[in-house]
Motif scaffolding. Sequence first.
Motif, PDB file in Angstrom:
ATOM      1  N   GLY A  69       0.798  -1.217   0.000  1.00 19.97           N
ATOM      2  CA  GLY A  69       0.000   0.000   0.000  1.00 19.97           C
ATOM      3  C   GLY A  69       0.830   1.265   0.000  1.00 19.97           C
ATOM      4  N   VAL A  70       1.953   1.257   0.709  1.00 18.87           N
ATOM      5  CA  VAL A  70       2.765   2.482   0.804  1.00 18.87           C
ATOM      6  C   VAL A  70       3.912   2.501  -0.196  1.00 18.87           C
ATOM      7  CG1 VAL A  70       2.150   2.769   3.226  1.00 18.87           C
ATOM      8  CG2 VAL A  70       4.299   1.613   2.651  1.00 18.87           C
ATOM      9  N   SER A  71       3.944   1.531  -1.100  1.00 16.88           N
ATOM     10  CA  SER A  71       5.035   1.464  -2.080  1.00 16.88           C
ATOM     11  C   SER A  71       4.794   2.353  -3.285  1.00 16.88           C
ATOM     12  CB  SER A  71       5.233   0.019  -2.558  1.00 16.88           C
ATOM     13  OG  SER A  71       4.116  -0.415  -3.323  1.00 16.88           O
ATOM     14  N   GLY A  72       3.613   2.966  -3.371  1.00 17.77           N
ATOM     15  CA  GLY A  72       3.336   3.823  -4.511  1.00 17.77           C
ATOM     16  C   GLY A  72       4.264   5.023  -4.559  1.00 17.77           C
ATOM     17  N   ASP A  73       4.465   5.543  -5.759  1.00 15.76           N
ATOM     18  CA  ASP A  73       5.184   6.810  -5.890  1.00 15.76           C
ATOM     19  C   ASP A  73       4.346   7.926  -5.283  1.00 15.76           C
ATOM     20  OD1 ASP A  73       7.419   5.752  -7.524  1.00 15.76           O
ATOM     21  OD2 ASP A  73       5.820   5.365  -8.969  1.00 15.76           O
ATOM     22  N   LEU A  74       3.036   7.769  -5.356  1.00 10.69           N
ATOM     23  CA  LEU A  74       2.080   8.626  -4.671  1.00 10.69           C
ATOM     24  C   LEU A  74       1.096   7.709  -3.963  1.00 10.69           C
ATOM     25  CD1 LEU A  74       1.424  11.172  -7.563  1.00 10.69           C
ATOM     26  CD2 LEU A  74       2.783  11.599  -5.497  1.00 10.69           C
ATOM     27  N   VAL A  75       0.754   8.027  -2.714  1.00 11.82           N
ATOM     28  CA  VAL A  75      -0.089   7.144  -1.901  1.00 11.82           C
ATOM     29  C   VAL A  75      -1.276   7.927  -1.356  1.00 11.82           C
ATOM     30  CG1 VAL A  75      -0.184   5.582   0.076  1.00 11.82           C
ATOM     31  CG2 VAL A  75       1.939   5.784  -1.239  1.00 11.82           C
ATOM     32  N   LEU A  76      -2.483   7.512  -1.743  1.00 11.94           N
ATOM     33  CA  LEU A  76      -3.706   8.058  -1.171  1.00 11.94           C
ATOM     34  C   LEU A  76      -4.223   7.078  -0.125  1.00 11.94           C
ATOM     35  CD1 LEU A  76      -5.662   9.245  -4.367  1.00 11.94           C
ATOM     36  CD2 LEU A  76      -4.004  10.509  -2.992  1.00 11.94           C
ATOM     37  N   ALA A  77      -4.829   7.595   0.928  1.00  7.70           N
ATOM     38  CA  ALA A  77      -5.433   6.742   1.943  1.00  7.70           C
ATOM     39  C   ALA A  77      -6.802   7.274   2.309  1.00  7.70           C
ATOM     40  CB  ALA A  77      -4.553   6.658   3.191  1.00  7.70           C
ATOM     41  N   ALA A  78      -7.783   6.396   2.346  1.00  5.78           N
ATOM     42  CA  ALA A  78      -9.101   6.782   2.837  1.00  5.78           C
ATOM     43  C   ALA A  78      -9.011   7.043   4.335  1.00  5.78           C
ATOM     44  CB  ALA A  78     -10.114   5.677   2.554  1.00  5.78           C
ATOM     45  N   GLU A  79      -9.889   7.894   4.849  1.00  4.41           N
ATOM     46  CA  GLU A  79      -9.869   8.213   6.278  1.00  4.41           C
ATOM     47  C   GLU A  79     -10.035   6.969   7.139  1.00  4.41           C
ATOM     48  OE1 GLU A  79     -11.595  12.786   6.405  1.00  4.41           O
ATOM     49  OE2 GLU A  79     -13.000  11.105   6.479  1.00  4.41           O
ATOM     50  N   SER A  80     -10.742   5.963   6.632  1.00  2.00           N
ATOM     51  CA  SER A  80     -10.973   4.741   7.415  1.00  2.00           C
ATOM     52  C   SER A  80      -9.838   3.730   7.276  1.00  2.00           C
ATOM     53  CB  SER A  80     -12.277   4.070   6.972  1.00  2.00           C
ATOM     54  OG  SER A  80     -12.164   3.604   5.625  1.00  2.00           O
ATOM     55  N   ALA A  81      -8.855   4.013   6.456  1.00  2.00           N
ATOM     56  CA  ALA A  81      -7.752   3.070   6.245  1.00  2.00           C
ATOM     57  C   ALA A  81      -6.927   2.905   7.518  1.00  2.00           C
ATOM     58  CB  ALA A  81      -6.853   3.544   5.106  1.00  2.00           C
ATOM     59  N   SER A  82      -6.314   1.746   7.648  1.00  2.00           N
ATOM     60  CA  SER A  82      -5.405   1.499   8.758  1.00  2.00           C
ATOM     61  C   SER A  82      -4.255   0.636   8.267  1.00  2.00           C
ATOM     62  CB  SER A  82      -6.115   0.812   9.930  1.00  2.00           C
ATOM     63  OG  SER A  82      -6.611  -0.460   9.536  1.00  2.00           O
ATOM     64  N   PHE A  83      -3.147   0.688   9.011  1.00  2.00           N
ATOM     65  CA  PHE A  83      -1.917   0.028   8.591  1.00  2.00           C
ATOM     66  C   PHE A  83      -1.325  -0.730   9.778  1.00  2.00           C
ATOM     67  CE2 PHE A  83      -2.664   3.790   6.123  1.00  2.00           C
ATOM     68  CZ  PHE A  83      -2.271   3.483   4.830  1.00  2.00           C
ATOM     69  N   THR A  84      -1.050  -2.011   9.582  1.00  2.00           N
ATOM     70  CA  THR A  84      -0.405  -2.797  10.640  1.00  2.00           C
ATOM     71  C   THR A  84       0.415  -3.912  10.007  1.00  2.00           C
ATOM     72  OG1 THR A  84      -0.751  -4.096  12.658  1.00  2.00           O
ATOM     73  CG2 THR A  84      -2.398  -4.347  10.933  1.00  2.00           C
ATOM     74  N   MET A  85       1.555  -4.232  10.627  1.00  2.00           N
ATOM     75  CA  MET A  85       2.423  -5.268  10.081  1.00  2.00           C
ATOM     76  C   MET A  85       1.857  -6.669  10.330  1.00  2.00           C
ATOM     77  SD  MET A  85       4.739  -3.783   8.431  1.00  2.00           S
ATOM     78  CE  MET A  85       5.895  -5.091   8.109  1.00  2.00           C
ATOM     79  N   ALA A  86       1.558  -6.982  11.594  1.00  2.00           N
ATOM     80  CA  ALA A  86       0.828  -8.209  11.962  1.00  2.00           C
ATOM     81  C   ALA A  86       1.594  -9.517  11.761  1.00  2.00           C
ATOM     82  CB  ALA A  86      -0.506  -8.279  11.213  1.00  2.00           C
ATOM     83  N   TYR A  87       2.810  -9.472  11.237  1.00  2.00           N
ATOM     84  CA  TYR A  87       3.534 -10.719  10.961  1.00  2.00           C
ATOM     85  C   TYR A  87       3.850 -11.495  12.238  1.00  2.00           C
ATOM     86  CZ  TYR A  87       4.520  -9.156   6.154  1.00  2.00           C
ATOM     87  OH  TYR A  87       4.418  -8.762   4.848  1.00  2.00           O
ATOM     88  N   THR A  88       4.482 -10.825  13.205  1.00  2.00           N
ATOM     89  CA  THR A  88       4.928 -11.556  14.396  1.00  2.00           C
ATOM     90  C   THR A  88       3.751 -12.038  15.234  1.00  2.00           C
ATOM     91  OG1 THR A  88       5.146  -9.480  15.655  1.00  2.00           O
ATOM     92  CG2 THR A  88       7.097 -10.274  14.484  1.00  2.00           C
ATOM     93  N   LYS A  89       2.588 -11.450  15.031  1.00  2.00           N
ATOM     94  CA  LYS A  89       1.384 -11.883  15.751  1.00  2.00           C
ATOM     95  C   LYS A  89       1.026 -13.326  15.395  1.00  2.00           C
ATOM     96  CE  LYS A  89      -1.820  -8.830  16.089  1.00  2.00           C
ATOM     97  NZ  LYS A  89      -2.956  -7.904  15.797  1.00  2.00           N
ATOM     98  N   VAL A  90       1.392 -13.751  14.169  1.00  2.00           N
ATOM     99  CA  VAL A  90       1.092 -15.122  13.731  1.00  2.00           C
ATOM    100  C   VAL A  90       2.370 -15.926  13.514  1.00  2.00           C
ATOM    101  CG1 VAL A  90      -1.148 -14.550  12.749  1.00  2.00           C
ATOM    102  CG2 VAL A  90       0.901 -14.354  11.313  1.00  2.00           C
ATOM    103  N   GLY A  91       3.471 -15.477  14.110  1.00  2.00           N
ATOM    104  CA  GLY A  91       4.707 -16.243  14.069  1.00  2.00           C
ATOM    105  C   GLY A  91       5.454 -16.191  12.756  1.00  2.00           C
ATOM    106  N   LEU A  92       5.213 -15.149  11.958  1.00  2.00           N
ATOM    107  CA  LEU A  92       5.899 -15.008  10.677  1.00  2.00           C
ATOM    108  C   LEU A  92       6.837 -13.811  10.709  1.00  2.00           C
ATOM    109  CD1 LEU A  92       2.886 -15.717   8.263  1.00  2.00           C
ATOM    110  CD2 LEU A  92       4.698 -17.300   8.978  1.00  2.00           C
ATOM    111  N   SER A  93       7.618 -13.658   9.659  1.00  2.00           N
ATOM    112  CA  SER A  93       8.551 -12.531   9.560  1.00  2.00           C
ATOM    113  C   SER A  93       8.169 -11.661   8.372  1.00  2.00           C
ATOM    114  CB  SER A  93       9.988 -13.043   9.415  1.00  2.00           C
ATOM    115  OG  SER A  93      10.093 -13.917   8.296  1.00  2.00           O
ATOM    116  N   PRO A  94       8.551 -10.382   8.406  1.00  2.00           N
ATOM    117  CA  PRO A  94       8.111  -9.443   7.367  1.00  2.00           C
ATOM    118  C   PRO A  94       8.667  -9.771   5.978  1.00  2.00           C
ATOM    119  CG  PRO A  94       8.808  -8.271   9.334  1.00  2.00           C
ATOM    120  CD  PRO A  94       9.242  -9.689   9.508  1.00  2.00           C
ATOM    121  N   ASP A  95       7.857  -9.442   4.972  1.00  2.00           N
ATOM    122  CA  ASP A  95       8.295  -9.540   3.581  1.00  2.00           C
ATOM    123  C   ASP A  95       7.700  -8.359   2.820  1.00  2.00           C
ATOM    124  OD1 ASP A  95       5.618 -10.310   3.388  1.00  2.00           O
ATOM    125  OD2 ASP A  95       5.994 -12.078   2.156  1.00  2.00           O
TER     126      ASP A  95
END
Length: 259
Positions: free
Chosen positions: A117-143
């Motif tokens: 989502g944030v990899s765009g050259d330009l990034v729009l976000a709706a007011e209701s949008a949210s961002f979370t990594m969540a990987y370690t919550k399920v025992g995984l690592s980021p990619d």
Amino acid sequence: MTDFETLKFAQSGPITSIVLDRPDAANGMNDTLTRELAAAAALCDTDATKVVTLTGAGKFFCAGGDLKAMSAAPDPGTFVKGIADDLHRAMSTFARMDAILITAVNGVAAGAGFPLGVSGDLVLAAESASFTMAYTKVGLSPDGSSSYLLPRLVGLRKTQELMITNRVLTAAEASQWGLVTMVVSDADLPARLDELASRVASGARHSHAAVKKLLLTTYGAGYEEQMEYEARLIKASASSADGQEGIAAFVGKRKPQFP
């Protein structure tokens, strides 16, 4: 229109639209979606395309990896590696293509959906949008390039917080952190995306491509090396049809008409 199972893909003149289209699965990334996203990205890497827009169908932008698909795989590790490889190929193409990528985060961006989502050259976000990594919550690592992209956008300390604590950022917080270009109302997001895409598409493709190339090298190059790269690219820009039209339009006191 190109047919995909998990994406909506449409080309209209210099603008290509991609919509992640697994709304019943929160646009989660399974092997089909990432494989198709890589194929769609390759279709965008042409001289005819000046802008690519990327958003999600339904209430989610992308909830990250499809954990149900992972749990059903005979070899989850190999399955997940394949998903990551295809996603990374897509993101590499988006980053290195000449066209400008505009992402519109219309809802939750979790797991790999966050860096996508944030990899765009330009990034729009709706007011209701949210961002979370969540990987370690399920025992995984980021990619999804998150270990490359996020430290450059928000710094190491904030990246550690996001990855280790799985902090959820609102759209407003993401804007304050420098992760998004602008926040717009949910109702206005589609129109603002179309408006921005049209405005960018009317600009100079060669110049936009040069901006992308320069910013990809800025953290790895030395001072003089980067300036030499700037000099070489502005030389190429001045010799291009875009550069010649832009200069002629300025001298002639008229609006440029870029091809």
